[in-house]
Design a protein around this motif. Structure first.
Motif, mmCIF file in Angstrom:
data_model
loop_
_atom_site.group_PDB
_atom_site.id
_atom_site.type_symbol
_atom_site.label_atom_id
_atom_site.label_comp_id
_atom_site.label_asym_id
_atom_site.label_seq_id
_atom_site.Cartn_x
_atom_site.Cartn_y
_atom_site.Cartn_z
ATOM 1 N N ARG A 237 0.823 -1.210 0.000
ATOM 2 C CA ARG A 237 0.000 0.000 0.000
ATOM 3 C C ARG A 237 0.860 1.264 0.000
ATOM 4 N NH1 ARG A 237 -2.045 -3.484 3.623
ATOM 5 N NH2 ARG A 237 -1.130 -2.396 5.394
ATOM 6 N N CYS A 238 2.178 1.084 -0.195
ATOM 7 C CA CYS A 238 3.045 2.258 -0.290
ATOM 8 C C CYS A 238 4.090 1.985 -1.358
ATOM 9 C CB CYS A 238 3.695 2.570 1.058
ATOM 10 S SG CYS A 238 4.901 1.354 1.598
ATOM 11 N N PRO A 239 4.757 3.015 -1.890
ATOM 12 C CA PRO A 239 5.745 2.806 -2.951
ATOM 13 C C PRO A 239 6.824 1.807 -2.548
ATOM 14 C CG PRO A 239 5.285 5.145 -2.644
ATOM 15 C CD PRO A 239 4.611 4.429 -1.518
ATOM 16 N N CYS A 240 7.247 0.966 -3.504
ATOM 17 C CA CYS A 240 8.285 -0.021 -3.226
ATOM 18 C C CYS A 240 9.629 0.685 -3.082
ATOM 19 C CB CYS A 240 8.383 -1.026 -4.369
ATOM 20 S SG CYS A 240 6.828 -1.868 -4.755
ATOM 21 N N PRO A 241 10.400 0.368 -2.031
ATOM 22 C CA PRO A 241 11.725 0.964 -1.907
ATOM 23 C C PRO A 241 12.646 0.436 -3.005
ATOM 24 C CG PRO A 241 11.360 -0.668 -0.178
ATOM 25 C CD PRO A 241 10.059 -0.492 -0.890
ATOM 26 N N ALA A 242 13.609 1.245 -3.401
ATOM 27 C CA ALA A 242 14.527 0.851 -4.479
ATOM 28 C C ALA A 242 15.417 -0.305 -4.059
ATOM 29 C CB ALA A 242 15.374 2.051 -4.896
ATOM 30 N N ASP A 243 15.720 -0.390 -2.759
ATOM 31 C CA ASP A 243 16.540 -1.467 -2.206
ATOM 32 C C ASP A 243 15.787 -2.160 -1.075
ATOM 33 O OD1 ASP A 243 18.788 -0.081 -3.651
ATOM 34 O OD2 ASP A 243 19.908 -1.668 -2.631
ATOM 35 N N VAL A 244 15.700 -3.479 -1.139
ATOM 36 C CA VAL A 244 15.033 -4.256 -0.095
ATOM 37 C C VAL A 244 16.041 -5.256 0.468
ATOM 38 C CG1 VAL A 244 13.219 -5.935 0.388
ATOM 39 C CG2 VAL A 244 12.760 -4.028 -1.145
ATOM 40 N N THR A 245 16.147 -5.314 1.794
ATOM 41 C CA THR A 245 17.061 -6.262 2.436
ATOM 42 C C THR A 245 16.267 -7.337 3.168
ATOM 43 O OG1 THR A 245 18.804 -4.602 2.704
ATOM 44 C CG2 THR A 245 18.905 -6.535 4.143
ATOM 45 N N ILE A 246 16.539 -8.579 2.804
ATOM 46 C CA ILE A 246 15.877 -9.740 3.400
ATOM 47 C C ILE A 246 16.932 -10.608 4.077
ATOM 48 C CG2 ILE A 246 14.514 -11.817 2.939
ATOM 49 C CD1 ILE A 246 13.425 -10.418 0.432
ATOM 50 N N VAL A 247 16.705 -10.954 5.339
ATOM 51 C CA VAL A 247 17.612 -11.836 6.077
ATOM 52 C C VAL A 247 16.910 -13.160 6.344
ATOM 53 C CG1 VAL A 247 18.921 -12.165 8.211
ATOM 54 C CG2 VAL A 247 18.813 -9.897 7.169
ATOM 55 N N LEU A 248 17.571 -14.263 6.020
ATOM 56 C CA LEU A 248 17.014 -15.597 6.271
ATOM 57 C C LEU A 248 17.683 -16.192 7.503
ATOM 58 C CD1 LEU A 248 17.112 -15.201 2.936
ATOM 59 C CD2 LEU A 248 16.023 -17.438 3.056
ATOM 60 N N VAL A 249 16.868 -16.614 8.459
ATOM 61 C CA VAL A 249 17.346 -17.158 9.726
ATOM 62 C C VAL A 249 16.655 -18.496 9.967
ATOM 63 C CG1 VAL A 249 17.431 -16.769 12.218
ATOM 64 C CG2 VAL A 249 17.733 -14.845 10.665
ATOM 65 N N GLY A 250 17.392 -19.442 10.525
ATOM 66 C CA GLY A 250 16.781 -20.730 10.832
ATOM 67 C C GLY A 250 17.815 -21.740 11.266
ATOM 68 N N LYS A 251 17.340 -22.891 11.711
ATOM 69 C CA LYS A 251 18.239 -23.942 12.174
ATOM 70 C C LYS A 251 18.947 -24.604 10.995
ATOM 71 C CE LYS A 251 15.390 -26.452 14.662
ATOM 72 N NZ LYS A 251 14.871 -27.429 15.645
ATOM 73 N N VAL A 252 20.019 -25.306 11.327
ATOM 74 C CA VAL A 252 20.752 -26.083 10.326
ATOM 75 C C VAL A 252 19.817 -27.077 9.647
ATOM 76 C CG1 VAL A 252 22.558 -27.810 10.016
ATOM 77 C CG2 VAL A 252 22.959 -25.863 11.516
ATOM 78 N N GLY A 253 19.853 -27.116 8.309
ATOM 79 C CA GLY A 253 19.049 -28.078 7.566
ATOM 80 C C GLY A 253 17.620 -27.661 7.301
ATOM 81 N N SER A 254 17.281 -26.419 7.624
ATOM 82 C CA SER A 254 15.892 -25.966 7.436
ATOM 83 C C SER A 254 15.587 -25.587 5.996
ATOM 84 C CB SER A 254 15.595 -24.772 8.351
ATOM 85 O OG SER A 254 16.444 -23.685 8.047
ATOM 86 N N GLY A 255 16.628 -25.362 5.185
ATOM 87 C CA GLY A 255 16.407 -24.968 3.788
ATOM 88 C C GLY A 255 16.582 -23.488 3.538
ATOM 89 N N LYS A 256 17.363 -22.816 4.401
ATOM 90 C CA LYS A 256 17.579 -21.370 4.235
ATOM 91 C C LYS A 256 18.256 -21.053 2.902
ATOM 92 C CE LYS A 256 20.145 -20.701 7.799
ATOM 93 N NZ LYS A 256 20.211 -22.101 8.266
ATOM 94 N N SER A 257 19.370 -21.748 2.632
ATOM 95 C CA SER A 257 20.147 -21.442 1.425
ATOM 96 C C SER A 257 19.350 -21.740 0.163
ATOM 97 C CB SER A 257 21.459 -22.233 1.427
ATOM 98 O OG SER A 257 22.266 -21.864 2.531
ATOM 99 N N ALA A 258 18.592 -22.848 0.179
ATOM 100 C CA ALA A 258 17.766 -23.193 -0.982
ATOM 101 C C ALA A 258 16.694 -22.126 -1.221
ATOM 102 C CB ALA A 258 17.117 -24.556 -0.779
ATOM 103 N N THR A 259 16.113 -21.626 -0.137
ATOM 104 C CA THR A 259 15.100 -20.566 -0.254
ATOM 105 C C THR A 259 15.732 -19.276 -0.757
ATOM 106 O OG1 THR A 259 13.854 -21.570 1.567
ATOM 107 C CG2 THR A 259 13.301 -19.300 0.978
ATOM 108 N N ALA A 260 16.926 -18.959 -0.250
ATOM 109 C CA ALA A 260 17.641 -17.766 -0.721
ATOM 110 C C ALA A 260 17.917 -17.874 -2.219
ATOM 111 C CB ALA A 260 18.956 -17.608 0.051
#
Length: 341
Positions: free
Chosen positions: A18-41
């Protein structure tokens, strides 16, 4: 709640920005070992940038950042910065290496975190430990971090949308339901194994819709706190020193300046972690005292109850004896009355 990549407590329309998209978006993936963080990234980036495989040990050994550019409904193409982490914030965070990686993560996201994706495996039971991990993140960053959290469950290919919805509604899934409520039901089932290009794009769009919803709900302002501000100020100061040093032909190598900068951030993180651990220890002691108090009160109540039961039994026995005695007197006097007459 969300289904196979769908929205939280309602339709996907609730997740539209509902507001303008920022030019830069930062997403951090956090989770336990083996959860699939890297695959999702990698799914977000659209290519296999980060090492990813099913393993009992961490494949990602250090914080890494990569970026991609997307034109997905915004007026202009935007840069999406994706930070993959090596199993941070699960409170095995006492080693020096882990502290350094948290410091790197915070340095990479020094301009703020637009969305934090908490990645779990859908084929594993969501436990009290998982819920406690989220509480630890809140203690470390502050409660307002939940306003930027999105729950992402991988292994969508194994679970399926129907089973997933049943799992979310299960009465035994109370820990998951409580956490989902804290995150305003921003919860997504994700399939990193699919080779269907249309499905890949659809689920990625839904994930980014959730990210945009978080950004919109926070008025376009990424998550930040005092520590992020200090890191950014130190970064700017180091840049200024670097520029001055170049002009003055300083003998200090550039990497030494960066290492010193990273050491300062690591020290900040260490102090914060120590205070977090102290806070958790204090909370644990208070909970233990409260439990001991309740146990003591229960034991006292039980003793009182047993004493009261004993007294009631004595009174009942006495009443029975009195009743028997009265009946005996009655029968005796009745017999005497009959004899006289």
């Amino acid at each position: 709640m969300g289904g196979g990549g769908g929205g939280g407590g309602g339709d996907d329309e609730e997740w539209l920005p509902r507001c303008p998209c920022p030019a830069d978006v930062t997403i951090v993936l956090v989770g336990k070992v083996g959860s699939g963080k890297s695959a999702t990234a990698n799914s977000i980036l659209g290519s296999k940038v980060f090492a990813s495989k099913h393993s009992y040990s961490s494949v990602t050994k250090m914080c890494q950042m990569s970026r991609t550019t997307r034109s997905d409904g915004c007026a202009e193409p935007r840069t999406i910065n994706v930070i993959d982490t090596p199993g941070l914030f699960d409170m095995s965070t006492t080693t020096e290496d882990t502290r350094k990686e948290i410091a790197k993560c915070m340095e990479m996201s020094k301009n703020g975190i637009h969305a934090m994706l908490l990645v779990f495996s859908a084929d594993s039971r969501f436990t009290r430990e998982d819920a406690d991990t989220i509480e630890c993140i809140k203690i470390f960053f502050g409660d307002s971090i939940v306003n930027h959290m999105i729950l992402v469950f991988t292994r969508g290919d194994q679970i399926g949308e129907v089973n997933w919805k049943d799992m979310l509604a299960d009465k035994d899934a109370s820990y998951l339901q409580d956490v989902a409520k804290q995150c305003s039901d921003r919860i997504i089932l994700f399939d990193n194994k699919t080779i269907d290009a249309q499905h890949q794009e659809e689920q990625l769009n839904k994930l980014l819709d959730a990210v945009d919803s978080v950004i919109s709900n926070n008025n376009g302002i990424p998550f930040s706190n005092k520590m992020f501000t200090q890191i950014k100020e130190e970064h700017d100061r180091q840049n200024e020193i670097g520029v001055q040093g170049s002009a003055e032909q300083t003998s200090m190598p550039r990497h030494d300046i960066y290492d010193g900068y990273l050491m300062l951030i690591t020290k900040m993180v260490e102090e914060k972690l120590n205070s977090t651990i102290e806070k958790l220890q204090k909370q644990l002691m208070e909970e233990q005292k409260a439990r001991q108090k309740i146990e003591s009160e229960v034991a006292e109540a039980k003793m009182r109850s047993e004493e009261e039961i004993r007294k009631l039994r004595e009174e009942l026995e006495k009443a029975k004896q009195d009743s028997d005695k009265a009946r005996q007197f009655y029968e005796k006097f009745k017999w005497m009355e009959c004899a006289i007459m």
